[in-house]
Design a protein around this motif. Sequence first.
Motif, PDB file in Angstrom:
ATOM      1  N   PRO A 103       4.566   7.203  -6.614  1.00  0.00           N
ATOM      2  CA  PRO A 103       3.127   6.967  -6.481  1.00  0.00           C
ATOM      3  C   PRO A 103       2.744   5.489  -6.329  1.00  0.00           C
ATOM      4  CG  PRO A 103       3.661   7.595  -8.724  1.00  0.00           C
ATOM      5  CD  PRO A 103       4.916   7.732  -7.927  1.00  0.00           C
ATOM      6  N   SER A 104       3.582   4.589  -6.831  1.00  0.00           N
ATOM      7  CA  SER A 104       3.286   3.157  -6.681  1.00  0.00           C
ATOM      8  C   SER A 104       4.561   2.360  -6.926  1.00  0.00           C
ATOM      9  CB  SER A 104       2.196   2.707  -7.658  1.00  0.00           C
ATOM     10  OG  SER A 104       2.658   2.776  -8.990  1.00  0.00           O
ATOM     11  N   LEU A 105       4.523   1.102  -6.462  1.00  0.00           N
ATOM     12  CA  LEU A 105       5.651   0.186  -6.642  1.00  0.00           C
ATOM     13  C   LEU A 105       5.127  -1.159  -7.137  1.00  0.00           C
ATOM     14  CD1 LEU A 105       7.688   1.010  -3.419  1.00  0.00           C
ATOM     15  CD2 LEU A 105       8.451   1.351  -5.779  1.00  0.00           C
ATOM     16  N   PRO A 106       5.994  -1.981  -7.743  1.00  0.00           N
ATOM     17  CA  PRO A 106       5.561  -3.300  -8.202  1.00  0.00           C
ATOM     18  C   PRO A 106       4.939  -4.117  -7.057  1.00  0.00           C
ATOM     19  CG  PRO A 106       7.748  -2.803  -9.040  1.00  0.00           C
ATOM     20  CD  PRO A 106       7.399  -1.718  -8.056  1.00  0.00           C
ATOM     21  N   ILE A 109       9.759   4.820  -1.746  1.00  0.00           N
ATOM     22  CA  ILE A 109       8.675   4.783  -0.779  1.00  0.00           C
ATOM     23  C   ILE A 109       7.376   5.122  -1.511  1.00  0.00           C
ATOM     24  CG2 ILE A 109       7.860   5.651   1.449  1.00  0.00           C
ATOM     25  CD1 ILE A 109      10.844   4.585   1.450  1.00  0.00           C
ATOM     26  N   ALA A 110       6.441   4.174  -1.555  1.00  0.00           N
ATOM     27  CA  ALA A 110       5.127   4.446  -2.151  1.00  0.00           C
ATOM     28  C   ALA A 110       4.341   5.286  -1.155  1.00  0.00           C
ATOM     29  CB  ALA A 110       4.398   3.141  -2.458  1.00  0.00           C
ATOM     30  N   ALA A 111       3.958   6.480  -1.578  1.00  0.00           N
ATOM     31  CA  ALA A 111       3.318   7.406  -0.644  1.00  0.00           C
ATOM     32  C   ALA A 111       2.400   8.378  -1.365  1.00  0.00           C
ATOM     33  CB  ALA A 111       4.396   8.184   0.120  1.00  0.00           C
ATOM     34  N   THR A 112       1.523   8.963  -0.588  1.00  0.00           N
ATOM     35  CA  THR A 112       0.681  10.024  -1.116  1.00  0.00           C
ATOM     36  C   THR A 112       1.517  11.288  -1.275  1.00  0.00           C
ATOM     37  OG1 THR A 112       0.056  10.821   1.077  1.00  0.00           O
ATOM     38  CG2 THR A 112      -1.324   9.070   0.118  1.00  0.00           C
ATOM     39  N   ALA A 113       0.998  12.235  -2.022  1.00  0.00           N
ATOM     40  CA  ALA A 113       1.714  13.498  -2.224  1.00  0.00           C
ATOM     41  C   ALA A 113       1.879  14.267  -0.923  1.00  0.00           C
ATOM     42  CB  ALA A 113       0.973  14.352  -3.251  1.00  0.00           C
ATOM     43  N   ALA A 114       0.985  14.066   0.039  1.00  0.00           N
ATOM     44  CA  ALA A 114       1.060  14.790   1.314  1.00  0.00           C
ATOM     45  C   ALA A 114       2.067  14.173   2.284  1.00  0.00           C
ATOM     46  CB  ALA A 114      -0.324  14.828   1.961  1.00  0.00           C
ATOM     47  N   PHE A 116       4.095  -3.051  -3.259  1.00  0.00           N
ATOM     48  CA  PHE A 116       4.988  -2.915  -2.116  1.00  0.00           C
ATOM     49  C   PHE A 116       4.894  -1.497  -1.573  1.00  0.00           C
ATOM     50  CE2 PHE A 116       7.866  -6.217  -4.249  1.00  0.00           C
ATOM     51  CZ  PHE A 116       7.353  -7.252  -3.492  1.00  0.00           C
ATOM     52  N   ALA A 117       4.976  -1.355  -0.267  1.00  0.00           N
ATOM     53  CA  ALA A 117       5.022  -0.023   0.337  1.00  0.00           C
ATOM     54  C   ALA A 117       6.408   0.591   0.180  1.00  0.00           C
ATOM     55  CB  ALA A 117       4.652  -0.109   1.812  1.00  0.00           C
ATOM     56  N   VAL A 118       7.430  -0.279   0.208  1.00  0.00           N
ATOM     57  CA  VAL A 118       8.815   0.164   0.102  1.00  0.00           C
ATOM     58  C   VAL A 118       9.578  -0.840  -0.752  1.00  0.00           C
ATOM     59  CG1 VAL A 118      10.939   0.664   1.415  1.00  0.00           C
ATOM     60  CG2 VAL A 118       8.712   1.231   2.404  1.00  0.00           C
ATOM     61  N   GLY A 129       0.826  -1.203   0.000  1.00  0.00           N
ATOM     62  CA  GLY A 129       0.000   0.000   0.000  1.00  0.00           C
ATOM     63  C   GLY A 129       0.856   1.246   0.000  1.00  0.00           C
ATOM     64  N   LYS A 130       0.241   2.357   0.448  1.00  0.00           N
ATOM     65  CA  LYS A 130       0.918   3.657   0.407  1.00  0.00           C
ATOM     66  C   LYS A 130       1.002   4.275   1.788  1.00  0.00           C
ATOM     67  CE  LYS A 130      -0.394   4.913  -4.228  1.00  0.00           C
ATOM     68  NZ  LYS A 130      -0.921   5.897  -5.120  1.00  0.00           N
ATOM     69  N   LEU A 131       2.158   4.867   2.052  1.00  0.00           N
ATOM     70  CA  LEU A 131       2.309   5.652   3.263  1.00  0.00           C
ATOM     71  C   LEU A 131       1.441   6.892   3.124  1.00  0.00           C
ATOM     72  CD1 LEU A 131       4.429   4.724   5.482  1.00  0.00           C
ATOM     73  CD2 LEU A 131       4.815   3.745   3.243  1.00  0.00           C
ATOM     74  N   GLY A 132       0.730   7.215   4.174  1.00  0.00           N
ATOM     75  CA  GLY A 132      -0.174   8.358   4.136  1.00  0.00           C
ATOM     76  C   GLY A 132      -1.570   7.989   3.672  1.00  0.00           C
TER      77      GLY A 132
END
Length: 160
Positions: A143-146, A105-110, A149-151, A58-61
């Motif tokens: 914005p995303s990973l294979p 790091i898969a994360a939101t823009a914030a 993955f979150a990281v 998933g994504k951080l944030g």
Amino acid sequence: MPTAPLSAEAITARLAELGFALPKPAAPVANYLPFAISGTLLVISGQGSVLGETGIRGKLGDGLSLEDGVRAAQLCFVNLLAQVGAALDGDFGRLRRLVRLGGFIAATAAFTDHARVMNGASDLAVAVFGERGRHARTTVGVPSLPLDFAVEIEGMFEIA
């Protein structure tokens, strides 16, 4: 830098003290090598935030906390070590030092705590290797990973 050689037993024992087990190295999920050796450099392809059947996706944030991200980075580093073991046929005595980590790091823009997430891997590297674990690094938010993955973290090591 300490000169005592490393061993699979010492690394396994130190990881166990820290609550981790050295897993079987993950097979590539596409057309690439899990590692490449050139001279005294061992380059490990990006390893995802999964260990065995469990993982952090998933994504951080967006549903994942900073603590989840730190744990995800730790899982990635443990997977890097599994690939190092495979590349060196279990002879961790050839490992001289960690040179560099590159983290995604898969994360939101914030979300802006990418460096703190990556500290999960960096701190674990120093906990396992001491001064030999201190390294250069890059940390990038994406914005995303294979495989969701979150990281994902790649590594470069100096070997004998």
